[in-house]
Design a protein around this motif. Structure first.
Motif, PDB file in Angstrom:
ATOM      1  N   ILE A  96       0.836  -1.195   0.000  1.00 30.76           N
ATOM      2  CA  ILE A  96       0.000   0.000   0.000  1.00 30.76           C
ATOM      3  C   ILE A  96       0.876   1.252   0.000  1.00 30.76           C
ATOM      4  N   ALA A  97       1.921   1.249   0.828  1.00 31.30           N
ATOM      5  CA  ALA A  97       2.836   2.391   0.881  1.00 31.30           C
ATOM      6  C   ALA A  97       3.572   2.578  -0.442  1.00 31.30           C
ATOM      7  N   SER A  98       3.902   1.470  -1.123  1.00 32.17           N
ATOM      8  CA  SER A  98       4.633   1.576  -2.399  1.00 32.17           C
ATOM      9  C   SER A  98       3.779   2.257  -3.462  1.00 32.17           C
ATOM     10  N   ILE A  99       2.477   1.995  -3.447  1.00 35.99           N
ATOM     11  CA  ILE A  99       1.568   2.636  -4.402  1.00 35.99           C
ATOM     12  C   ILE A  99       1.437   4.116  -4.084  1.00 35.99           C
ATOM     13  N   ASP A 100       1.288   4.440  -2.802  1.00 42.11           N
ATOM     14  CA  ASP A 100       1.182   5.850  -2.403  1.00 42.11           C
ATOM     15  C   ASP A 100       2.465   6.609  -2.737  1.00 42.11           C
ATOM     16  N   GLU A 101       3.606   5.963  -2.567  1.00 41.09           N
ATOM     17  CA  GLU A 101       4.870   6.616  -2.906  1.00 41.09           C
ATOM     18  C   GLU A 101       4.929   6.920  -4.402  1.00 41.09           C
ATOM     19  N   ALA A 102       4.512   5.963  -5.224  1.00 41.81           N
ATOM     20  CA  ALA A 102       4.552   6.165  -6.674  1.00 41.81           C
ATOM     21  C   ALA A 102       3.620   7.291  -7.114  1.00 41.81           C
ATOM     22  N   ILE A 103       2.530   7.499  -6.374  1.00 39.98           N
ATOM     23  CA  ILE A 103       1.599   8.580  -6.691  1.00 39.98           C
ATOM     24  C   ILE A 103       2.126   9.928  -6.218  1.00 39.98           C
TER      25      ILE A 103
END
Length: 221
Positions: A96-103
């Motif tokens: 979940i954090a990896s997706i938020d970081e990419a955004i």
């Protein structure tokens, strides 16, 4: 108007597009694979903080995840007391954090994206992230994840189900940095996720598919 689009299953992107996003800066979920049902069924650099959850002492070298100031995930429930379940939940949190970081973080690479997602889940994550970039948006605020449960599947995979509350997040213009806090809370801020995770050869519990219910009654206060 949705404050933050819910992550939905999608196969609109090609593998090449996914690799481009995961390797070069700024997308999650798909259907269950193998016929098995899942249980429960921009511009400028951002200041970064909030490192990824502390990895267990498993000897695995993991990519660091840092979110911008003002972007935060809250995972309720704590440890289960079961080491295997806790490891699965930890990799779900990192995904979940990896997706938020990419955004939210403009960077040359986002290696954590493909580290914690694969297959249909990586395709839909890429599609989700690309949607923010196309609209010139990012977001700020805290996202709450709660009612999290782990179920072991006969195949050796696992299912993680959880609710998500994005009512305290707000869209931000990538170019101007302006945050829109005028959007009222609505049913669309609450979603239910049913995810499948498989342990890869490196010992990572990668999410391989995601089913999402938007405006989920079971997740609303």
């Amino acid at each position: 108007m949705n404050r933050r689009p819910t992550l939905l299953a999608s196969s609109a992107l090609t593998v090449a597009a996914v690799l481009s996003i995961s390797a070069c800066g700024g997308s999650d979920g798909g259907g269950a694979k193998g016929g098995e049902k899942i249980a429960g069924a921009g511009s400028g650099s951002e200041q970064r903080e909030s490192p990824s959850p502390t990895p267990p002492d498993d000897g695995i070298k993991r990519p660091e995840i840092k979110l911008p100031k003002g972007v935060r995930n809250v995972f309720e429930g704590g440890g289960t007391g079961d080491a295997k379940k806790d490891a699965i939940l930890a990799d779900n949190e990192r995904r979940i954090a990896s997706i938020d970081e990419a955004i939210t973080v403009d960077a040359e690479k986002h290696p954590a994206l493909a580290f914690y997602s694969s297959g249909d889940a990586l395709l839909s994550a890429a599609n989700h992230i690309q949607g923010f970039y196309k609209r010139g948006k990012t977001f700020v605020g805290a996202t709450r994840h709660y009612d999290r449960e782990v179920t072991f599947l006969k195949s050796g995979a696992a299912a993680v189900t959880y609710c998500e509350d994005t009512s305290k997040t707000y869209p931000k213009d990538r170019k101007t940095g302006k945050v829109d806090r005028s959007i009222p809370e609505s049913a669309q801020d609450y979603a239910f996720y049913n995810t499948r995770l498989e342990k890869n050869k490196d010992g990572i519990w990668q999410t391989t598919s995601v089913l999402t219910t938007t405006a989920a009654k079971r997740c609303r206060p």
